[in-house]
Structure formats: structure tokens, C-alpha cells
Design an enzyme around this catalytic site. Structure first.
Site, PDB file in Angstrom:
ATOM      1  N   GLU A   1     -11.423  -2.163   5.802  1.00 22.77           N
ATOM      2  CA  GLU A   1     -10.800  -2.795   6.489  1.00 22.77           C
ATOM      3  C   GLU A   1     -12.016  -3.349   7.609  1.00 22.77           C
ATOM      4  OE1 GLU A   1      -9.358  -4.082   9.699  1.00 22.77           O
ATOM      5  OE2 GLU A   1      -8.488  -5.292   7.986  1.00 22.77           O
TER       6      GLU A   1
ATOM      7  N   SER B   1       1.223   6.842   2.695  1.00 21.69           N
ATOM      8  CA  SER B   1       1.887   7.470   3.779  1.00 21.69           C
ATOM      9  C   SER B   1       3.289   8.018   2.966  1.00 21.69           C
ATOM     10  CB  SER B   1       2.337   7.058   5.101  1.00 21.69           C
ATOM     11  OG  SER B   1       1.279   6.669   5.726  1.00 21.69           O
TER      12      SER B   1
ATOM     13  N   SER C   1       4.910  -1.752   4.054  1.00 20.56           N
ATOM     14  CA  SER C   1       5.250  -3.004   4.614  1.00 20.56           C
ATOM     15  C   SER C   1       5.097  -3.850   3.385  1.00 20.56           C
ATOM     16  CB  SER C   1       3.837  -3.515   5.633  1.00 20.56           C
ATOM     17  OG  SER C   1       4.135  -2.899   6.664  1.00 20.56           O
TER      18      SER C   1
ATOM     19  N   GLN D   1       0.652  -1.309   0.175  1.00 21.62           N
ATOM     20  CA  GLN D   1       0.054  -0.109  -0.182  1.00 21.62           C
ATOM     21  C   GLN D   1       0.721   1.099  -0.233  1.00 21.62           C
ATOM     22  OE1 GLN D   1      -2.184   0.534   3.650  1.00 21.62           O
ATOM     23  NE2 GLN D   1      -3.787   1.820   2.701  1.00 21.62           N
ATOM     24  N   GLY D   2       0.781   2.054  -1.046  1.00 18.88           N
ATOM     25  CA  GLY D   2       1.579   3.170  -1.211  1.00 18.88           C
ATOM     26  C   GLY D   2       0.766   4.750  -0.697  1.00 18.88           C
TER      27      GLY D   2
ATOM     28  N   ASN E   1      -3.524   7.087  17.951  1.00 22.34           N
ATOM     29  CA  ASN E   1      -4.610   7.245  19.114  1.00 22.34           C
ATOM     30  C   ASN E   1      -5.222   8.659  18.901  1.00 22.34           C
ATOM     31  OD1 ASN E   1      -4.243   4.593  19.998  1.00 22.34           O
ATOM     32  ND2 ASN E   1      -3.776   5.280  22.111  1.00 22.34           N
TER      33      ASN E   1
END
Lengths: 362, 393
Positions: free
Chosen positions: B249, B134, B166, B131-132, B372
Site C-alpha cells: 500500500e 480479518s 469490502s 481481501q480476506g 490508531n
């Protein structure tokens, strides 16, 4: 898998909410607490007439036998309204214990009247039993609505220190009102003058009494956890309402991240507690092996959630939240007091540690 | 209220359990317990073979339409599959980004040509995805991305840099959010591109984490190219597609994650017993509190999943990531307190014990997939209706 309450429970709740509506205002709350009984007697009579005392009593004894899950939802509604009532002491603590016992004569004698609220009972525990020559005396403090009860379910000990559960008429005791730190729950000191105990007064003894007390405690913890969810939800709703309307610094205070994040944390904690309580209620009716840990979990998480929601509700309201005339303190006192209602809350963590086999020492 | 799993769900559970027991007891026995945290670099070829085997047996992409390689199973059954997968200690996955993120995006928003080209190879694990999103200048604020894509004839040409990617070094393709309209600002003018990684214009460099290892990468695009038809949605509409991916997700691995959490908790409880830490009431109470919260987590998840099955997006679902990430971070702290002085030493080459690794890794849980701080804003704004921050567009 379905988390929704059954239709008959939803019907009962709708009826209950309508009945609770006029009792929610701060004026109604303070007026109820100012009554000599610590609650509105007329409201208690209505509560009984609506059948709300009968849920944990078997049909064979005149109850509706709706089960613990139904009682939990009722309890949550009562908690949200901060109802001042002997309902928990009578319809949960006393009724559930007697209903689950094998004391057939006492069940036949009392449960029917209890189901209809014709007589009112409570449970006295945590006191000291003193035996001399086969006669019993003792003092029990902090007895919920002990001053207005007709019958007392007494958790005592026999001469060898074994558990002994008795059902006595309230007039066997010398009773003194003890006003609650939680203004919505009046207590009493009960002093039993020395007397013999008749076998017909015994609900359970020895190992059977121990099991009964233990199971009744677990079930009561689940119901009380739901009451705490109601307290927490009422406080969260009040915090949200205030955050969305109160203006300072030229804007609504709910815009500030400090307020937003605080409320987000409260909501997160409340919903986690709700999940635990839902599972515990299921265990009470369907998975008895899992109830001990589940009930402690529900008690712990709901208790903490209620305390946090109630305390932060005062914080979010600022100065106005710290006045006698605002309901915030009443909920705060109920939340705190509930944490120790069924025994010291710290004992809960120790009990759970034993269940998880986390014994102290190497 | 009925909190039992249905007969179909229990049947699937039994079927999966038996299948995994057989396979991981036989031909794939060496993979049991492998490929997890700290072990992500190991046995890659063998794990890829395993995932291709799963695909051949119809155990990948369970909720997908059959014509793309799935079995159209309900969400709860997919969750049960992954819970049994974790219970069997089946190896860490490689295809989850394609299966869980890109695949559902193409099913919902891609062209049929894109679906036909890419979905079967995700289901069969023939191709792996990363996944590209950030960038160094765009983490929580994804709309600040600066990787740019320009149309040259029938190709997109990409220049820029992605970070925290990742599995990039193991992947065949990357879905890249890039700025395709010159001079556009923030959410406007972005495009969602499917980019092959095996080309001269792509340079992948690993990032090392505090654990001394890394599953993360920087990906540099210097004139990388992809065919014009590999844009998902219209050019300029990339933000909407990117947000849809995040919404997909759906929590399929939540129960599996919690099973692993329970194993970690047990490991810490056992260590507490062995090392004498249980003599401290505070340690006992923290262990209890942790275990209670894990129980709450399970039933929160099941409430959320059941709510989604009935088409209701429950507001309390927004609280789940904040809850589990914070829980896991506290668990890591408890682990180190249990270890006490014995946690002060590592092996050669900075070899960590599993509890030390848990402690460090869990510091990332409260950062990735929405920190968070972001989660609290989302809960407050989307679940509870509080006003947005004044500076948000």
C-alpha cells in the site's frame, strides 16, 4: 522534486555543527546565559567570522545572499543547540528587513558591517510612538538583545498613524536590560527621548513600510519555525534516549505503551510541522503568493510541536526533568517564549482566518 | 531543494486532465461524482464499464510491467493520475484491491502462472478482488486467524469466516489468509490462497454500518474450494506474503484523498458561513487549524513519496495514517459542531446529509487499516526503535 538542501547549504551546516558542539552542554548553556550580554561575546564573534550573519544580505551589499532556505537550516541547528545569540535579531529580523527595503543610503552604510557582524542590530516593534510638534518619543519593551545592539530598526508610526520604519543608533535610546523568561534570550526596554526624525533615518514609510513589515514578518516566521523544529527535535531525541535507557519496574520504560504512544504522537506532530515548514521555506524563495498562509501554518504547527515536545520531554524524564541543572526546562522556556516572539500566537490564527475568508458573523 | 513537479510529471497531469475532462463530459457524464461514500452501491454496472474502458485505454495499473497490462510509470506519476482523477470527480473505484494490493503481491511473490492468469484481468477490470484477512477473533491481531484450509488432492478446501470484507458481494475472487497446518500457532502454518467466490461453499452477507448503509461483508467459507496451484508463496509461508501485501500500500491515492478532504473542508467552511457558526472564534480557529494541517499533510506525503522514489523508506512515513485518520475524525466533529441543532434531524430511511455521513464514517478511519493504537506502536517500534511490547512474539 527534491527535498534535500543544496550542497553549499550542507557544507555550511557541517561547519556550523562543528562550531556548535562545545556550546551544547548544560554547563555551556547556563554559562552563556549568565553573561552580562546574555550570550558569550566570543561565540558571537566566531559566528560572524564563520559568515553566518550574511545569508540574507545581497552580494551587492557584502552578503552571501544564500537565501531564506539556507537561513532556515541554520536556524534549526541553532535551535537544537539552544544557542544564546543575537543572531536571530541581527541576521534575520534586522538584516532581512533592511536588505529588502529601498533605503539605498542606509543599506550601503550598514549592511556590509552587519554581514560581517562588525556591528550588531535588532528590531524594536510593538511600542507606542508619541508625536509632539514633529518630534518623536516612545517606549519599546521586549526588544531582543536591545541592550547590546549598535543599531535599532524601529517600527514606529508617523503623525497620521501610518507605519514608519527608522534606523537609529542605539545610543539614541535609554536602555534597560530585561531578563528573559526564556533565559537564553535577553531583552531590553528602549526609551526614546523626544527628538526630531531626520529623513536620512527613514528606511520606509506609509504603504511601502506596511508591505515591508508584512513580508519581513512572514519570512521571520518561517525562520523561527525552523528554530522551533530544532528545539522540538532536541527534546524528542532526549526523550527517546531516556526512554531507551531508564529502567523502572524491572524493564526499560520505553517498553510501556504510555511512553511509546506519547513519543509516537510527538514524532508525528513534529514531522507534520517539518513538512509545513519545508513548504513555507520554498514559498519564501519561490512562491510569494502562497507565503502568507504557508508562513502562518509553519509558525503555528512548529510552535505547537516545539511546545509539546519540550513539555512532554520534562514529563518523560520525570522528576529529574524538573531540575534547574537539567536542560529540559531551558528548551521548554524557549519553546513557549518563541510562540509569542513575533507577536501573540493567537493573532496568527485570526490572521489565517482572514486569509481563508472566514470572517466572523453571518 | 526544488519542490516543483518535473516536466514529465506535469505533462502526464495535463494529459490525464484532458482525457478525463473529455470522457466525463461526454459518454460517461452520468458517473461524475458518483460511487463515493454513501453512494457505493449505486451505478455498479456503469462504473464497472467505466473501469473496463479505462483499462482499454491503458489507464489502469500504471506502474505495472507492460507485459501484465501496465505502463511502468513511476510512483509519482501514478499518484498524479489519481489526484487528477479525484479532481475530475471521476467515479468511485471497484478494482483498487486487485490493482493496489493483490497485483503487486503477485508481481513480487507469485508464480508466473499466477501472474499470467490473474494480472491481465485485473488491469482490464474483467475480474474484481476483495481481501480476506480479518476475522471476528482476529482484527488487530491478525495472527490469531482460525479459518482453515486443507489440501484434498489437487484442491484446497476452506472452512471459516472472514469479516469486514469490502466489495465481497461484487467481487469474483478473494485472497484469503488461512491456517493450513493443523495445530499451528500464530504466524506459523498459514497459507495465502486465491479463492473464487462464485461457488456453493461461499456465503456473503452484508454488514450494516452506523450510517445505515454498508460496503462491508461477512464471508463464510463452508467447504469452499480452490485449485492447489492458487497458493501464493509456499504453503505455510502465508504470513510473510500477507505482510508483503500490506507493505505494497504505497500511497498512490494519498493526494487524491487529500483533494477530497479539501472539498469536505470547504463544504464545512461554507456551512459555517451559512449557518452563522463563523461568529464563534473557536469554530474559525478550528477551521484554520484543520486547513493548516491539511497543508502539512500534502507536503508530508510528497516528502514520503520522494523518499520512496530514492529507495529510502523514510521513518516519518509511518506517521501518515495516524495523522490523516485523526485529522479526518476531528474534521467530522467540527462538521457536526458547525451544524449544531440542525444536525439533529435526518431524512426518511435514515438518509444522512454529507456532513452527518462524514462524521460517522470518520469514526472508522481511526480503526481500519491499522487502528490508531496499532499505528502508535508501529511508529514507536519501527520508526523510533523503542522496545516491542513484552507479550509480542
Amino acid at each position: 522534486m527534491d527535498f534535500r538542501p543544496a550542497p553549499d547549504v550542507l557544507e555550511l551546516l557541517a561547519l556550523t555543527e562543528r562550531w556548535l558542539e562545545p556550546q551544547r552542554s548544560i554547563d555551556a548553556l547556563l554559562e552563556a546565559q549568565a553573561q552580562p550580554a546574555g550570550y558569550q561575546v566570543s561565540a558571537w564573534n566566531q559566528c560572524a567570522e564563520l559568515g553566518l550573519c550574511s545569508l540574507l544580505i545581497d552580494e551587492a551589499y557584502g552578503g552571501t545572499q544564500m537565501g531564506l532556505e539556507a537561513m532556515c537550516h541554520l536556524s534549526e541547528a541553532f535551535g537544537r543547540a539552544l544557542l544564546a545569540s543575537p543572531h536571530f535579531a541581527h541576521a534575520v529580523l534586522a538584516s532581512d528587513l533592511l536588505n529588502m527595503s529601498e533605503a539605498e543610503a542606509l543599506k550601503a552604510q550598514h549592511l556590509g558591517a552587519w554581514a560581517m557582524g562588525e556591528t550588531c542590530a535588532t528590531v524594536a516593534s510593538g511600542g507606542r510612538s508619541d508625536w509632539v510638534d514633529g518630534t518623536l518619543s516612545g517606549t519599546w519593551d521586549n526588544v531582543l538583545h536591545g541592550d547590546t545592539a549598535d543599531q535599532i530598526v524601529l517600527t514606529a508610526h508617523d503623525q497620521s498613524g501610518q507605519p514608519l520604519i527608522l534606523l537609529l543608533n542605539a545610543d539614541a535610546f535609554e536602555r534597560t536590560v530585561q531578563h528573559g523568561f526564556d533565559q537564553s534570550r535577553q531583552r531590553a526596554r528602549l526609551v526614546l527621548p523626544r527628538r526630531p526624525v531626520d529623513p536620512s533615518e527613514v528606511i520606509a514609510s506609509g504603504e511601502h513600510a506596511q508591505r515591508l513589515v508584512s513580508l519581513a514578518q512572514q519570512r521571520a516566521q518561517v525562520v523561527l519555525a525552523y528554530e522551533q523544529l530544532g528545539v522540538a527535535q532536541a527534546c524528542l531525541d532526549a526523550s527517546l534516549e531516556y526512554a531507551k535507557t531508564r529502567r523502572q519496574f524491572g524493564t526499560i520504560i520505553g517498553t510501556f505503551q504510555a511512553i511509546k504512544h506519547l513519543i509516537a504522537d510527538l514524532y508525528t506532530q513534529l514531522e507534520a510541522a517539518r513538512s509545513a515548514a519545508v513548504f513555507a521555506a520554498w514559498c519564501a524563495d519561490h512562491e510569494p503568493d502562497q507565503l502568507p498562509f504557508a508562513s502562518l501554518t509553519a509558525a503555528q504547527l512548529a510552535g505547537d510541536a516545539a511546545f509539546q515536545c519540550a513539555g512532554q520531554n520534562i514529563q518523560i524524564h520525570g522528576g529529574i526533568g524538573f531540575t534547574w541543572e537539567h536542560p529540559a526546562h531551558l528548551y521548554f522556556k524557549r519553546a513557549q517564549s518563541n510562540q509569542h516572539l513575533l507577536g501573540c500566537s493567537l493573532d496568527q490564527l485570526d490572521q489565517a482566518a482572514r486569509l481563508l475568508e472566514l470572517e466572523g458573523g453571518c | 531543494m526544488d519542490l516543483r513537479f518535473s516536466d514529465e510529471e506535469q505533462a502526464l497531469r495535463a494529459q490525464v486532465r484532458a482525457f478525463l475532462h473529455e470522457q466525463l463530459g461526454g459518454r460517461f457524464a452520468a458517473l461524475r461524482g458518483r460511487g463515493g461514500p454513501g453512494d457505493e452501491e449505486e451505478l455498479f454496472d456503469e462504473r464497472l464499464e467505466w473501469e473496463r474502458f479505462l483499462g482499454s485505454q491503458g489507464w489502469n495499473c500504471l506502474s505495472w510491467p507492460a507485459r501484465y497490462g501496465g505502463r511502468e510509470l513511476p510512483l509519482m506519476q501514478e499518484v498524479i493520475f489519481f489526484e487528477e482523477y479525484a479532481r475530475a470527480q471521476a467515479p468511485g473505484r471497484l478494482g483498487h484491491i486487485g490493482e493496489g494490493l493483490l497485483g503487486p503481491t503477485l508481481i513480487a511473490l507469485g508464480t508466473e502462472e499466477q501472474r499470467q492468469r490473474f494480472l491481465p484481468k485485473i488491469a482490464s477490470a474483467e475480474e474484481l478482488w476483495c481481501q480476506g484477512y480479518s476475522e471476528p477473533g482476529a482484527g488487530s491481531d491478525l495472527a490469531g486467524i482460525r479459518t482453515r484450509a486443507e489440501r484434498h488432492g489437487d484442491e484446497w478446501v476452506i472452512h471459516g469466516q472472514k469479516v469486514w470484507t469490502s466489495l465481497a458481494h461484487r467481487s469474483d475472487w478473494c485472497f484469503v489468509l488461512a491456517r493450513s497446518e493443523k495445530g499451528s500457532q500464530r504466524h506459523q502454518g498459514l497459507s495465502y490462497l486465491l479463492v473464487p467466490l462464485d461457488q456453493p461453499g461461499v456465503d456473503i452477507r452484508p454488514i450494516t454500518q452506523p450510517t445505515g448503509e454498508g460496503d462491508f461483508n461477512e464471508v463464510f467459507f463452508d467447504g469452499a474450494r480452490t485449485e492447489a496451484r492458487w497458493v501464493v508463496g509456499a504453503p505455510g509461508d502465508g504470513w510473510r506474503i500477507a505482510m508483503a501485501t500490506l507493505a505494497f500500500e504505497r500511497g498512490t491515492s494519498t493526494l487524491a484523498q487529500q483533494l477530497n478532504f479539501a472539498n469536505e473542508w470547504q463544504q464545512i467552511a461554507t456551512a459555517a458561513k451559512t449557518l452563522g457558526a463563523l461568529k464563534h472564534q473557536q469554530i474559525r480557529h478550528r477551521l484554520v487549524q484543520s486547513r493548516m494541517e491539511l497543508l502539512a499533510m500534502r507536503w508530508s506525503t510528497l516528502r514520503m513519496l520522494t523518499g520512496m522514489l530514492e529507495g529510502r523508506l523514510s521513518p516519518e512515513a509511518y506517521t501518515l495514517k495516524l495523522y490523516w485518520a485523526s485529522w479526518h475524525r476531528r474534521l467530522g466533529e467540527l462538521a457536526m459542531d458547525v451544524l449544531g441543532p440542525s444536525g439533529a434531524v435526518v431524512g426518511s430511511n435514515y438518509d444522512l446529509s454529507s456532513l452527518q455521513r462524514l462524521f460517522l464514517f470518520s469514526r472508522a478511519d481511526t480503526i481500519y487499516a491499522g487502528s490508531n493504537q496499532i499505528q502508535r506502536n508501529l511508529i514507536a517500534e519501527r520508526a523510533l526503535g523503542l522496545p516491542k511490547d513484552p507479550w509480542r512474539a
